[in-house]
Design an enzyme around this catalytic site. Sequence first.
Site, short mmCIF file in Angstrom:
data_model
loop_
_atom_site.label_atom_id
_atom_site.label_comp_id
_atom_site.label_asym_id
_atom_site.label_seq_id
_atom_site.Cartn_x
_atom_site.Cartn_y
_atom_site.Cartn_z
N ASP A 45 0.20 9.64 -14.56
CA ASP A 45 -0.65 10.58 -13.82
C ASP A 45 -1.68 9.87 -12.95
O ASP A 45 -2.71 10.45 -12.61
CB ASP A 45 -1.34 11.55 -14.78
CG ASP A 45 -2.17 10.82 -15.82
OD1 ASP A 45 -2.13 9.57 -15.83
OD2 ASP A 45 -2.87 11.49 -16.60
N HIS A 248 9.28 -12.51 1.40
CA HIS A 248 8.51 -11.33 0.94
C HIS A 248 7.86 -11.59 -0.43
O HIS A 248 7.76 -10.68 -1.25
CB HIS A 248 9.40 -10.09 0.90
CG HIS A 248 9.79 -9.61 2.26
ND1 HIS A 248 10.82 -8.74 2.51
CD2 HIS A 248 9.26 -9.90 3.48
CE1 HIS A 248 10.91 -8.50 3.80
NE2 HIS A 248 9.98 -9.20 4.42
N ASP A 265 -0.11 -15.09 4.14
CA ASP A 265 0.15 -14.06 5.15
C ASP A 265 -0.60 -12.82 4.69
O ASP A 265 -0.19 -12.16 3.73
CB ASP A 265 1.66 -13.81 5.22
CG ASP A 265 2.02 -12.78 6.28
OD1 ASP A 265 1.14 -12.04 6.75
OD2 ASP A 265 3.22 -12.71 6.64
N ASP A 276 -2.70 -8.74 11.02
CA ASP A 276 -1.60 -9.49 10.41
C ASP A 276 -1.74 -10.96 10.82
O ASP A 276 -1.48 -11.29 11.99
CB ASP A 276 -0.28 -8.88 10.90
CG ASP A 276 0.94 -9.43 10.19
OD1 ASP A 276 0.77 -10.25 9.26
OD2 ASP A 276 2.06 -9.05 10.57
N HIS A 355 13.86 -15.52 10.53
CA HIS A 355 13.32 -14.21 10.92
C HIS A 355 12.95 -14.21 12.40
O HIS A 355 13.02 -15.22 13.08
CB HIS A 355 12.13 -13.82 10.04
CG HIS A 355 10.96 -14.78 10.06
ND1 HIS A 355 10.06 -14.84 11.11
CD2 HIS A 355 10.54 -15.72 9.16
CE1 HIS A 355 9.14 -15.76 10.84
NE2 HIS A 355 9.41 -16.30 9.67
N HIS A 359 6.47 -8.65 15.96
CA HIS A 359 6.68 -7.20 15.92
C HIS A 359 5.46 -6.53 16.54
O HIS A 359 4.35 -7.07 16.52
CB HIS A 359 6.88 -6.72 14.48
CG HIS A 359 5.85 -7.27 13.52
ND1 HIS A 359 4.62 -6.68 13.34
CD2 HIS A 359 5.85 -8.38 12.72
CE1 HIS A 359 3.92 -7.40 12.46
NE2 HIS A 359 4.63 -8.44 12.08
N HIS A 366 4.18 -3.11 10.97
CA HIS A 366 5.37 -3.20 11.82
C HIS A 366 5.39 -1.90 12.60
O HIS A 366 5.93 -0.89 12.16
CB HIS A 366 6.64 -3.37 10.98
CG HIS A 366 6.61 -4.65 10.18
ND1 HIS A 366 7.38 -4.86 9.07
CD2 HIS A 366 5.90 -5.79 10.34
CE1 HIS A 366 7.14 -6.06 8.58
NE2 HIS A 366 6.25 -6.65 9.33
N GLU A 389 4.79 -15.13 15.32
CA GLU A 389 4.76 -15.73 14.00
C GLU A 389 5.97 -16.60 13.67
O GLU A 389 6.74 -16.30 12.76
CB GLU A 389 4.61 -14.64 12.93
CG GLU A 389 5.58 -13.46 13.09
CD GLU A 389 5.39 -12.43 11.96
OE1 GLU A 389 5.44 -12.82 10.79
OE2 GLU A 389 5.18 -11.25 12.28
N TYR A 393 11.14 -23.02 7.03
CA TYR A 393 11.24 -22.89 5.57
C TYR A 393 12.30 -23.86 5.07
O TYR A 393 13.47 -23.74 5.43
CB TYR A 393 11.60 -21.45 5.21
CG TYR A 393 10.68 -20.46 5.91
CD1 TYR A 393 9.46 -20.11 5.37
CD2 TYR A 393 11.03 -19.94 7.17
CE1 TYR A 393 8.59 -19.25 6.05
CE2 TYR A 393 10.17 -19.08 7.85
CZ TYR A 393 8.96 -18.75 7.29
OH TYR A 393 8.10 -17.91 7.96
N ARG A 412 4.29 -20.89 8.11
CA ARG A 412 4.30 -19.86 9.15
C ARG A 412 2.91 -19.83 9.76
O ARG A 412 1.91 -20.03 9.06
CB ARG A 412 4.68 -18.50 8.57
CG ARG A 412 4.70 -17.38 9.60
CD ARG A 412 5.51 -16.13 9.18
NE ARG A 412 4.97 -15.45 8.02
CZ ARG A 412 5.51 -15.48 6.81
NH1 ARG A 412 6.62 -16.20 6.60
NH2 ARG A 412 4.98 -14.82 5.81
N GLU A 414 0.80 -17.23 12.27
CA GLU A 414 0.93 -15.88 12.84
C GLU A 414 -0.39 -15.42 13.44
O GLU A 414 -1.43 -15.47 12.79
CB GLU A 414 1.36 -14.90 11.75
CG GLU A 414 1.39 -13.45 12.21
CD GLU A 414 1.98 -12.50 11.18
OE1 GLU A 414 1.89 -12.78 9.97
OE2 GLU A 414 2.53 -11.47 11.61
N1 GLY Z 1 3.33 -9.71 6.70
C1 GLY Z 1 4.29 -8.99 7.41
C2 GLY Z 1 4.66 -9.68 8.63
O1 GLY Z 1 4.16 -10.72 8.96
O2 GLY Z 1 5.42 -9.17 9.38
MN MN Z 2 3.82 -10.05 11.00
MN MN Z 3 2.27 -11.37 8.46
#
Ligand code: GLY
Ligand code: MN
Ligand code: MN
Length: 444
Positions: A45, A248, A265, A276, A355, A359, A366, A389, A393, A412, A414
Amino acid sequence: MAVTKAPAEVAKGEYQRRRRALLQMAQDDAILILPAAPERIRSHDTHHPYRQDSDFAYLTGFPEPEAVLVLVPGRAHGETLLFCRERHPERELWDGPRAGPEGAVSAYGIDDAYPIDDIDEILPGLLEGRSRVYYHFGRDTDFDLKLIGWVNRVRAQARQGAQSPHEFLELGHLLHELRLFKSPAELKQMRFAAVVAAEAQKAAMRATRAGGREFEVEAALWAVWRAHDCVPAYNPIVGAGPNGCVLHYIANNGALRDGDLLLCDAGAEFRGYASDITRTWPVNGRYSKEQRALYDLVLAAQAAALAQAVPGRPYAAVHNAAVEVLADGLLSLGLLKGTLKKALESEAYKAFYMHKTGHWIGLDVHDVGDYKVAGESRLLEPGMVFTVEPGLYIAPDAKVSAKWRGIGIGIRIEDEVRITDDGGEVLTGAVPKDADAIEAWMAG
Ligand code: GLY
Ligand code: MN
Ligand code: MN
């Protein structure tokens, strides 16, 4: 904490302008229907913190669940209708204030508001005589069924002369084109979210210590976000060593080992607007020679990608520029073999960079908006905001020479960039980025 004052809220008039723009796009024989986000149970709940649907927030600023926005172009008695919860002193004592239909009109500039409990009675009458329905089909199946029920009620009246809608269209097709271009008021919210996220990244760098744990670094992020009325824009990724290779990763409970890199990130959300940012720093405050070589390569890829972030360039050019620099560097470092042309054609670089380079970002991290128009990469225009970004890896089990094997390196970098009239403006520049600057900040 050195963060600028929060901006003013988006004004009521701007929500009205957004609705007017959408009404105009939809034209007179249409009706647009958009429910608020449902509340979600976390366990038994207890609920997840309520987050308004981004489209609904964009068009109303109305923060409550159990509401439905209905836009009726050309309706003489007002084109914007809202169904919402009625005032309820006892429930408000437990759950907090409700605007009620009267408050929806006075505080949110809605033309006509009704109790949500009356929607079954009223909505079929609004559908009658409208030929096109704009709606997000398939997003909320419970609501899909309600809408079908209302349409069927109108159809059942056909012999009495009722005209039921006969075209059902995706609301996002119109609305997401509007959301793609950020207004000055939206940019103010986004800038603030970005500045807070940058401050949080800086705090996270200084909270990093060999022998510590990833969640201690995450805690430093949350402290800055919450101190500025922000929440996480998504589950932050705080991954040390091999965890940085899990795209992720959100467990954030691993050990911080001397000699590892830490990939962080993490973006803040302010009044619904996301930020982001990713930075990658050495747990012990100094990049090794190999780490720095890879880091500098990702940084060069990001610089090449950012150079494409100007009006008139195709969106895909940003990714392509990053890929070319990364592939070239991987060849120089011996992580790829052969020629650049071959590496690009065969997409061999995807073993280390799997990747895309970014975005759109806005009310959703996103964010909505088409990336292609008529099958071609969309050209960048002023008002668009997106992330850049690139990363590399090298998983511990990657098939690479002994020098790189078994370690686990995820990098990464970004940032967010806004397309201006004549270039690109990085919104997230307040956090150190080049290796020397990061080392200096961590040592400070
Ligand atoms: N953290 C989500 C991305 O960088 O797209
Ligand atoms: Mn991103
Ligand atoms: Mn990100």
